[in-house]
Write a protein that holds these residues in place. Structure first.
Motif, PDB file in Angstrom:
ATOM      1  N   TYR A 154     -30.667  65.315  12.685  1.00 28.75           N
ATOM      2  CA  TYR A 154     -30.432  66.845  12.738  1.00 28.75           C
ATOM      3  C   TYR A 154     -31.421  67.273  11.523  1.00 28.75           C
ATOM      4  N   GLY A 155     -31.110  68.305  11.022  1.00 28.70           N
ATOM      5  CA  GLY A 155     -32.175  68.790   9.975  1.00 28.70           C
ATOM      6  C   GLY A 155     -33.319  69.529  10.352  1.00 28.70           C
ATOM      7  N   TYR A 156     -34.307  69.346   9.709  1.00 30.35           N
ATOM      8  CA  TYR A 156     -35.610  70.383  10.161  1.00 30.35           C
ATOM      9  C   TYR A 156     -36.720  69.808  10.139  1.00 30.35           C
ATOM     10  N   SER A 157     -36.730  68.507  10.754  1.00 23.84           N
ATOM     11  CA  SER A 157     -37.856  67.666  11.115  1.00 23.84           C
ATOM     12  C   SER A 157     -39.249  68.720  11.700  1.00 23.84           C
ATOM     13  N   HIS A 158     -40.354  68.207  11.283  1.00 22.83           N
ATOM     14  CA  HIS A 158     -41.555  69.045  11.676  1.00 22.83           C
ATOM     15  C   HIS A 158     -41.967  68.144  13.047  1.00 22.83           C
ATOM     16  N   LYS A 159     -41.689  67.098  13.382  1.00 23.68           N
ATOM     17  CA  LYS A 159     -42.088  66.345  14.404  1.00 23.68           C
ATOM     18  C   LYS A 159     -41.100  65.652  14.845  1.00 23.68           C
ATOM     19  N   PRO A 160     -41.275  64.968  16.481  1.00 25.65           N
ATOM     20  CA  PRO A 160     -39.963  64.381  16.930  1.00 25.65           C
ATOM     21  C   PRO A 160     -39.684  63.157  15.924  1.00 25.65           C
ATOM     22  N   HIS A 161     -38.347  62.906  15.953  1.00 21.82           N
ATOM     23  CA  HIS A 161     -37.616  61.989  14.933  1.00 21.82           C
ATOM     24  C   HIS A 161     -38.233  60.800  15.231  1.00 21.82           C
ATOM     25  N   ALA A 162     -38.373  60.283  16.569  1.00 24.74           N
ATOM     26  CA  ALA A 162     -38.944  59.009  16.963  1.00 24.74           C
ATOM     27  C   ALA A 162     -40.361  58.627  16.396  1.00 24.74           C
ATOM     28  N   GLU A 163     -41.171  59.613  15.904  1.00 30.62           N
ATOM     29  CA  GLU A 163     -42.315  59.553  15.439  1.00 30.62           C
ATOM     30  C   GLU A 163     -42.479  59.608  14.061  1.00 30.62           C
ATOM     31  N   LEU A 164     -41.395  59.581  13.276  1.00 27.77           N
ATOM     32  CA  LEU A 164     -41.390  59.657  11.720  1.00 27.77           C
ATOM     33  C   LEU A 164     -41.543  58.347  11.202  1.00 27.77           C
ATOM     34  N   GLY A 165     -41.212  57.142  11.843  1.00 35.17           N
ATOM     35  CA  GLY A 165     -41.452  56.000  11.328  1.00 35.17           C
ATOM     36  C   GLY A 165     -40.635  55.407  10.440  1.00 35.17           C
ATOM     37  N   ALA A 166     -39.251  55.858  10.646  1.00 36.12           N
ATOM     38  CA  ALA A 166     -38.122  55.460   9.947  1.00 36.12           C
ATOM     39  C   ALA A 166     -37.697  54.203  10.358  1.00 36.12           C
ATOM     40  N   ASP A 167     -37.139  53.260   9.625  1.00 35.43           N
ATOM     41  CA  ASP A 167     -36.440  52.080   9.942  1.00 35.43           C
ATOM     42  C   ASP A 167     -35.485  52.358  10.972  1.00 35.43           C
ATOM     43  N   ARG A 168     -34.643  53.399  10.889  1.00 38.72           N
ATOM     44  CA  ARG A 168     -33.460  53.544  11.660  1.00 38.72           C
ATOM     45  C   ARG A 168     -33.251  55.071  11.790  1.00 38.72           C
ATOM     46  N   LEU A 169     -32.725  55.407  13.021  1.00 37.38           N
ATOM     47  CA  LEU A 169     -32.147  57.058  13.151  1.00 37.38           C
ATOM     48  C   LEU A 169     -30.846  56.858  13.085  1.00 37.38           C
ATOM     49  N   ILE A 170     -30.312  57.917  12.518  1.00 40.34           N
ATOM     50  CA  ILE A 170     -28.879  58.299  12.798  1.00 40.34           C
ATOM     51  C   ILE A 170     -28.533  59.660  13.011  1.00 40.34           C
ATOM     52  N   ASP A 171     -27.478  59.702  13.955  1.00 49.40           N
ATOM     53  CA  ASP A 171     -27.402  61.128  14.209  1.00 49.40           C
ATOM     54  C   ASP A 171     -26.258  61.946  13.512  1.00 49.40           C
ATOM     55  N   THR A 172     -25.578  61.224  12.517  1.00 44.24           N
ATOM     56  CA  THR A 172     -24.775  61.984  11.691  1.00 44.24           C
ATOM     57  C   THR A 172     -24.272  61.212  10.462  1.00 44.24           C
ATOM     58  N   MET A 173     -24.275  61.883   9.328  1.00 37.36           N
ATOM     59  CA  MET A 173     -24.057  61.372   7.923  1.00 37.36           C
ATOM     60  C   MET A 173     -23.126  60.399   8.259  1.00 37.36           C
ATOM     61  N   SER A 174     -22.133  60.553   8.969  1.00 30.81           N
ATOM     62  CA  SER A 174     -20.630  59.570   8.937  1.00 30.81           C
ATOM     63  C   SER A 174     -21.078  58.145   9.338  1.00 30.81           C
ATOM     64  N   GLU A 175     -22.360  58.013  10.145  1.00 31.85           N
ATOM     65  CA  GLU A 175     -22.851  56.636  10.719  1.00 31.85           C
ATOM     66  C   GLU A 175     -23.127  55.940   9.575  1.00 31.85           C
ATOM     67  N   LEU A 176     -23.524  56.481   8.419  1.00 31.97           N
ATOM     68  CA  LEU A 176     -24.327  55.635   7.283  1.00 31.97           C
ATOM     69  C   LEU A 176     -23.321  54.688   6.781  1.00 31.97           C
ATOM     70  N   LEU A 177     -22.132  55.000   6.459  1.00 31.25           N
ATOM     71  CA  LEU A 177     -21.116  54.499   5.598  1.00 31.25           C
ATOM     72  C   LEU A 177     -20.647  53.023   6.253  1.00 31.25           C
ATOM     73  N   PRO A 178     -20.430  52.941   7.667  1.00 31.03           N
ATOM     74  CA  PRO A 178     -19.925  51.650   8.294  1.00 31.03           C
ATOM     75  C   PRO A 178     -21.049  50.762   8.085  1.00 31.03           C
ATOM     76  N   ILE A 179     -22.447  50.966   8.443  1.00 32.95           N
ATOM     77  CA  ILE A 179     -23.599  50.469   8.374  1.00 32.95           C
ATOM     78  C   ILE A 179     -23.931  49.802   6.931  1.00 32.95           C
ATOM     79  N   VAL A 180     -23.583  50.433   6.017  1.00 31.09           N
ATOM     80  CA  VAL A 180     -23.474  49.987   4.463  1.00 31.09           C
ATOM     81  C   VAL A 180     -22.481  49.151   4.115  1.00 31.09           C
ATOM     82  N   ALA A 181     -21.418  49.600   4.763  1.00 25.68           N
ATOM     83  CA  ALA A 181     -20.124  48.626   4.441  1.00 25.68           C
ATOM     84  C   ALA A 181     -20.187  47.177   5.305  1.00 25.68           C
ATOM     85  N   ASN A 182     -20.623  47.322   6.183  1.00 29.94           N
ATOM     86  CA  ASN A 182     -20.741  45.987   7.009  1.00 29.94           C
ATOM     87  C   ASN A 182     -21.761  45.002   6.470  1.00 29.94           C
TER      88      ASN A 182
END
Length: 222
Positions: A190-218
């Motif tokens: 989500y947010g205000y990306s100026h290019k397609p998210h798949a082209e940002l070069g991030a290690d991982r994409l998440i669709d909601t902030m709520s997805e982050l906690l279980p990733i980190v907790a696991n």
């Protein structure tokens, strides 16, 4: 995700939706200059690289006089900082996620290109300030993202090495700054990306902030 000891967040488009307040402030400035107003979609395409770049893009898009840019930026900041949190809201899941991360014992930081004063006002207005041990604004250092210096400054305050940190952002400058600092990075879709998210070069994409906690907790439990 090994050795995770701290998480740094971008602000606009990652933790909070500030587009309406930014649009309103820009439009007050444009009206004062006798220029047309811009809509929400336009301002979203201009957000992310700090107030000077936002004003420059808005003035250029409406046919204004760029030679007066420093004066216009100063006036914009006066307008915006007076009402920086009127319509700004945290994205869904942000407060719960931050609380959960702190419960895991992780120090958290904010690194944004927004001016420090407005950043603190917004975090306090939304009840989020208490979660962060380091806050670096766009005017805290001479450099802004995508330069790595703001991220490195936050990590120094947190006492964490780059390889043990994670940056969460929504735009190219977040990913570029993290890469340059030697920090892993996730991007929200989500947010205000100026290019397609798949082209940002991030290690991982998440669709909601709520997805982050279980990733980190696991990861912490592994």
């Amino acid at each position: 995700m090994s050795l995770l000891k701290a998480i740094i967040f971008d602000l606009d488009g990652t933790l909070v939706d500030s587009a309406r307040d930014l649009r309103d402030a820009v439009n007050i400035l444009l009206v004062q200059e006798g220029l047309r107003q811009i809509d929400l979609g336009e301002v979203k395409s201009m957000i992310g690289d700090g107030a000077p770049k936002l004003v420059e893009r808005a003035i250029a898009a409406t046919g204004g006089d760029l030679s007066r840019l420093p004066t216009l930026v100063t006036r914009f900041l006066e307008i915006y900082e007076a009402n920086a949190s009127r319509h700004t809201e945290a994205y869904p899941g942000v407060a719960d996620t931050l609380a959960g991360l702190r419960a895991l014992g992780l120090p958290l930081g904010v690194v944004t290109n927004k001016p420090f004063g407005a950043t603190i006002d917004i975090l306090e207005a939304l009840g989020l300030r208490t979660y962060f041990d380091a806050v670096i604004g766009g005017d805290t250092l001479p450099e802004r993202k995508p330069h790595p210096a703001p991220i490195l400054a936050a990590l120094k305050q947190l006492g964490v090495a780059p390889e043990a940190a994670l940056m969460i952002g929504d735009n190219y400058h977040d990913v570029q700054a993290a890469r340059a600092a030697g920090v892993r990075t996730f991007a929200v879709t989500y947010g205000y990306s100026h290019k397609p998210h798949a082209e940002l070069g991030a290690d991982r994409l998440i669709d909601t902030m709520s997805e982050l906690l279980p990733i980190v907790a696991n990861t912490a439990a592994a």
